[in-house]
Scaffold this active site. Structure first.
Site, PDB file in Angstrom:
ATOM      1  N   ASP A 155     -60.002 -19.804  40.346  1.00 43.92           N
ATOM      2  CA  ASP A 155     -60.606 -21.128  40.490  1.00 43.92           C
ATOM      3  C   ASP A 155     -60.939 -21.411  41.951  1.00 43.92           C
ATOM      4  O   ASP A 155     -60.276 -20.908  42.862  1.00 43.92           O
ATOM      5  CB  ASP A 155     -59.618 -22.186  39.973  1.00 43.92           C
ATOM      6  CG  ASP A 155     -60.276 -23.536  39.765  1.00 43.92           C
ATOM      7  OD1 ASP A 155     -61.506 -23.591  39.634  1.00 43.92           O
ATOM      8  OD2 ASP A 155     -59.543 -24.547  39.741  1.00 43.92           O
ATOM      9  N   GLY A 164     -66.730 -22.665  43.594  1.00 39.05           N
ATOM     10  CA  GLY A 164     -67.723 -23.682  43.950  1.00 39.05           C
ATOM     11  C   GLY A 164     -67.306 -24.508  45.150  1.00 39.05           C
ATOM     12  O   GLY A 164     -68.119 -24.781  46.044  1.00 39.05           O
ATOM     13  N   HIS A 172     -69.255 -17.584  43.830  1.00 39.47           N
ATOM     14  CA  HIS A 172     -68.990 -16.634  42.741  1.00 39.47           C
ATOM     15  C   HIS A 172     -69.218 -15.197  43.209  1.00 39.47           C
ATOM     16  O   HIS A 172     -68.465 -14.282  42.851  1.00 39.47           O
ATOM     17  CB  HIS A 172     -69.898 -16.942  41.548  1.00 39.47           C
ATOM     18  CG  HIS A 172     -69.647 -18.280  40.923  1.00 39.47           C
ATOM     19  ND1 HIS A 172     -68.394 -18.681  40.504  1.00 39.47           N
ATOM     20  CD2 HIS A 172     -70.488 -19.316  40.652  1.00 39.47           C
ATOM     21  CE1 HIS A 172     -68.471 -19.902  39.989  1.00 39.47           C
ATOM     22  NE2 HIS A 172     -69.733 -20.312  40.075  1.00 39.47           N
ATOM     23  N   LEU A 181     -54.576   1.334  34.933  1.00 40.52           N
ATOM     24  CA  LEU A 181     -54.522  -0.123  34.847  1.00 40.52           C
ATOM     25  C   LEU A 181     -55.557  -0.583  33.841  1.00 40.52           C
ATOM     26  O   LEU A 181     -56.666  -0.037  33.784  1.00 40.52           O
ATOM     27  CB  LEU A 181     -54.827  -0.751  36.214  1.00 40.52           C
ATOM     28  CG  LEU A 181     -55.065  -2.267  36.254  1.00 40.52           C
ATOM     29  CD1 LEU A 181     -53.746  -3.022  36.085  1.00 40.52           C
ATOM     30  CD2 LEU A 181     -55.743  -2.686  37.561  1.00 40.52           C
ATOM     31  N   ARG A 212     -52.901 -27.040  36.261  1.00 43.78           N
ATOM     32  CA  ARG A 212     -53.156 -27.064  34.827  1.00 43.78           C
ATOM     33  C   ARG A 212     -53.488 -25.655  34.351  1.00 43.78           C
ATOM     34  O   ARG A 212     -53.859 -24.798  35.141  1.00 43.78           O
ATOM     35  CB  ARG A 212     -54.274 -28.041  34.483  1.00 43.78           C
ATOM     36  CG  ARG A 212     -55.603 -27.787  35.186  1.00 43.78           C
ATOM     37  CD  ARG A 212     -56.682 -28.762  34.735  1.00 43.78           C
ATOM     38  NE  ARG A 212     -57.921 -28.563  35.464  1.00 43.78           N
ATOM     39  CZ  ARG A 212     -58.256 -29.191  36.585  1.00 43.78           C
ATOM     40  NH1 ARG A 212     -57.413 -30.072  37.118  1.00 43.78           N
ATOM     41  NH2 ARG A 212     -59.402 -28.956  37.186  1.00 43.78           N
ATOM     42  N   ILE A 213     -53.371 -25.460  33.047  1.00 38.38           N
ATOM     43  CA  ILE A 213     -53.572 -24.138  32.452  1.00 38.38           C
ATOM     44  C   ILE A 213     -55.023 -23.916  32.045  1.00 38.38           C
ATOM     45  O   ILE A 213     -55.489 -22.785  31.926  1.00 38.38           O
ATOM     46  CB  ILE A 213     -52.636 -23.959  31.230  1.00 38.38           C
ATOM     47  CG1 ILE A 213     -51.170 -24.074  31.675  1.00 38.38           C
ATOM     48  CG2 ILE A 213     -52.867 -22.621  30.550  1.00 38.38           C
ATOM     49  CD1 ILE A 213     -50.772 -23.103  32.760  1.00 38.38           C
TER      50      ILE A 213
END
Length: 275
Positions: free
Chosen positions: A37, A40, A54, A148, A211-212
């Site tokens: 997150d 932006g 991004h 991985l 928050r999730i």
């Protein structure tokens, strides 16, 4: 094992030392999941457009994937595009689709050379056909790799995942192949998109939001959380190491108490009875 080259840089001796210290100081998570997150906001702070954030965030993906593989993490799940993200401005969504396609074209061979398997969870059918084609080709190219597993959560939501699992189980009941009384936690887990992957040990969220955001809602029941103020484009391996150090200091009891605590409590009760 040959050295990783995802970032096209030579790993420094100092970084190798830091990784060895980390591996020797405690358990390294088997599965790390990250809510990426802040792209932006990072771009806005730089006076640039959101898409630039991004694009720089892709560099963070390379560095974090490389360092996780070096540390022995076996599963890395990145929340790359949520179902809610479809509601963003159409220009940004189109830019993200183009970035996804170009990134897959550039990175697929590199992932394969470094023994990294690519997988996805989410509603792939909602993506443009060229995106789906690139994803299928990259997944097919890397399917036998073992070092991985890099899983991209694309057009994904935890509620969607659980809903789809319930639909599958309900279908079994409707067809008479399943007694509803046999439905349990494990059965639900076995019908999720992550059925073949252990639940995350550590969930990291960048940008300081607490928050999730509809991510792996069932799977994170006992995951350890790490929140950082750092925006995703600035989140690199040193911050990852901090997150893992924090994880190593946690006492993961999964709702239980440790044996020593139980023994101390029992001894205390005996003393109280005698007195």
């Amino acid at each position: 094992m040959k050295e990783l080259t995802l970032t096209n840089t030579v790993q420094t001796d100092e970084d190798k030392k830091n990784q060895e210290i980390l591996k020797n100081s405690g358990e390294v998570p088997l599965h790390i999941a990250i809510i990426m997150d802040g792209n932006g906001r990072w771009a806005k702070n730089k006076g640039s457009i959101r898409l630039h954030g991004h694009k720089v965030g892709v560099d963070s993906v390379r560095d974090i994937t490389e360092s996780c593989a070096q540390l022995g993490v076996k599963y890395l799940t990145l929340y790359a595009f949520s179902t809610e993200n479809w509601g963003r401005p159409s220009m940004e969504v189109r830019g993200l689709m183009k970035l996804l396609v170009s990134s897959l074209r550039k990175e697929a061979d590199n992932l394969n050379k470094n023994d990294i398997r690519l997988s996805t969870i989410g509603q792939m059918g909602r993506f443009p056909e060229n995106c789906q084609t690139e994803l299928r080709e990259a997944i097919e190219l890397t399917k036998d790799n073992k070092r991985l597993e890099l899983c991209l959560a694309l057009s994904y939501s935890g509620r969607w995942d659980i809903t789809e699992a319930v639909k599958k189980i309900a279908g079994h009941v409707k067809e008479g192949r399943l007694d509803p009384e046999l439905i349990n936690d494990q059965m639900i887990s076995d019908h999720l998109s992550t059925a073949d992957v252990p639940d995350p040990d550590l969930i990291i969220r960048t940008s300081g939001e607490y928050r999730i955001s509809n991510f792996l809602l069932w799977q994170l029941a006992y995951s350890e959380l790490y929140i950082t103020e750092t925006y995703w484009p600035d989140f690199r391996r040193d911050e990852l190491y901090e997150a893992i150090r924090s994880y190593q200091q946690r006492d993961r009891r999964f709702g239980k108490i440790s044996t020593s605590e139980d023994e101390n409590s029992f001894s205390s009760r005996l003393v109280n009875k005698k007195s």
